[in-house]
Write a protein that holds these residues in place. Structure first.
Motif, mmCIF file in Angstrom:
data_model
loop_
_atom_site.group_PDB
_atom_site.id
_atom_site.type_symbol
_atom_site.label_atom_id
_atom_site.label_comp_id
_atom_site.label_asym_id
_atom_site.label_seq_id
_atom_site.Cartn_x
_atom_site.Cartn_y
_atom_site.Cartn_z
ATOM 1 N N LEU A 175 24.026 -33.947 83.161
ATOM 2 C CA LEU A 175 23.476 -35.090 82.435
ATOM 3 C C LEU A 175 24.205 -36.367 82.827
ATOM 4 O O LEU A 175 25.406 -36.502 82.594
ATOM 5 C CB LEU A 175 23.589 -34.865 80.922
ATOM 6 N N ASP A 199 19.101 -38.373 85.409
ATOM 7 C CA ASP A 199 19.690 -39.716 85.398
ATOM 8 C C ASP A 199 18.579 -40.713 85.700
ATOM 9 O O ASP A 199 17.434 -40.333 85.980
ATOM 10 C CB ASP A 199 20.817 -39.828 86.433
ATOM 11 N N LEU A 227 18.623 -39.945 79.101
ATOM 12 C CA LEU A 227 19.313 -38.767 78.574
ATOM 13 C C LEU A 227 18.896 -38.425 77.158
ATOM 14 O O LEU A 227 19.028 -37.276 76.733
ATOM 15 C CB LEU A 227 20.835 -38.986 78.614
#
Length: 345
Positions: A175, A199, A227
């Motif tokens: 992440l 991303d 995210l």
């Protein structure tokens, strides 16, 4: 570099005066790097006129900058000619291994754009803009940012892999690791692993090059998205959050950790990489000063900060993690690895 005091007692001056000189020294070095001054002086000493011709700058203006850089210790001057110092040749030319130029350009851009209203951030309790949206609008700065992070990953990746307990892992979720450096480290060490990197699109551009150069592109899915809103999938064995948590307020950190827990299978593991705010074993010096500067920058530009270990532990437990452990890295004076396990159920 620190302003040469030539034996003068620094206590004879207000600290803010010396900080002013250092601030201008830093900004002058950034200008030299951006204008290509240090590269232009790589082959031989040059006059201001010769250096101006090679850098496309005004000779009078460049002479003033060169004199400042010589006074600050970045350049040497002999007569009317200027040359890089050995230290500058090692760090501030773009063609040397581990060149500091991308890092310097990134921080100059951040300070130029963001730090003019630090007081307002402190008054309001948060930033005045969206840092990552700003990066997406400035691809050159974004490239420097990702280069900086990818180099850190290349330096620390193997140690982070070693500190992350191994299991029967098949699926890795990275992440915010757009440069894909940490993903590549895990894929090289664990042949049965496949990875998804989430991303923003600009960050993933460098990630695509990283996985291609490492020969693991067929094992990696690059998923552009936010995210907090992108579908992260389910049943992953391992989630990475490397240099991400410090960018958010505690409530947002908790939300992100809960999303990570939901994406993991029960018993799946989480690995964080973070510069911790309070480490008893870390004494005064550049590392401590960097963490304080970094925390203030995170607060001002993104609303986050450097967290201490008790804070992270509480957030992880509230998000559904157990078996929280922390380890200092031998390859970094500031970064720590924090691992945790998603609780069953």
């Amino acid at each position: 570099m620190p302003v040469p005091l030539n034996g003068v007692d620094p206590e004879a001056f207000p600290a803010a005066y010396l900080d002013l000189l250092d601030a201008v020294s830093f900004r002058a070095a950034g200008a030299g790097a951006r204008l290509g001054v240090f590269d232009a002086l790589a082959a031989e000493p040059l006059t201001a006129e010769e250096a101006a011709a090679r850098t496309g700058t005004d000779p009078a203006g460049l002479r003033i900058l060169l004199d400042a850089l010589a006074g600050y210790g970045y350049l040497e001057r002999a007569g009317d000619r200027y040359a890089d110092t050995p230290h500058t040749a090692r760090w501030l030319r773009t063609d040397v291994p581990g060149s500091f130029v991308p890092v310097l350009r990134f921080w100059v851009a951040v300070l130029d754009h963001w730090w003019g209203d630090l007081e307002e951030s402190v008054r309001r309790g948060g930033p005045s803009g969206d840092f990552y949206a700003w990066l997406e609008r400035h691809p050159d700065t974004l490239a420097d940012f990702q280069t900086m992070l990818r180099r850190l990953a290349a330096h620390l990746g193997d140690e982070i892999v070693a500190l992350t307990p191994a299991g029967d892992d098949h699926s890795l979720l990275d992440l915010g690791g757009g440069h894909a450096g940490y993903t590549v480290a895990f894929l090289r060490a664990r042949p049965g692993l496949r990875a998804t990197v989430v991303d923003l699109p600009g960050a993933l551009e460098q990630g695509a090059r990283t996985v291609a150069e490492a020969g693991v592109a067929e094992r990696v899915t690059l998923r552009p998205g936010d995210l907090f809103t992108t579908d992260l999938g389910h049943g992953h064995d391992l989630v990475l959050l490397c240099n991400i948590v410090h960018g958010y307020r505690p409530a947002d950190v908790l939300t992100l950790l809960r999303r990570a827990a939901t994406a993991l299978r029960p018993g799946g593991r989480l690995t964080l990489l973070e510069p911790l705010a309070d480490v008893p074993s870390r004494g005064p010096g550049p590392a401590e000063a960097f963490v304080r500067m970094f925390s203030l920058n995170m607060f001002h530009t993104q609303g986050g900060r450097a967290y201490d270990m008790p804070e992270l532990t509480e957030l992880l437990k509230e998000a559904g993690f157990t078996d929280v452990h922390e380890a200092a890295l031998t390859g970094s004076d500031t970064d720590h690895v924090v691992t945790a396990v998603r609780a069953p159920g």
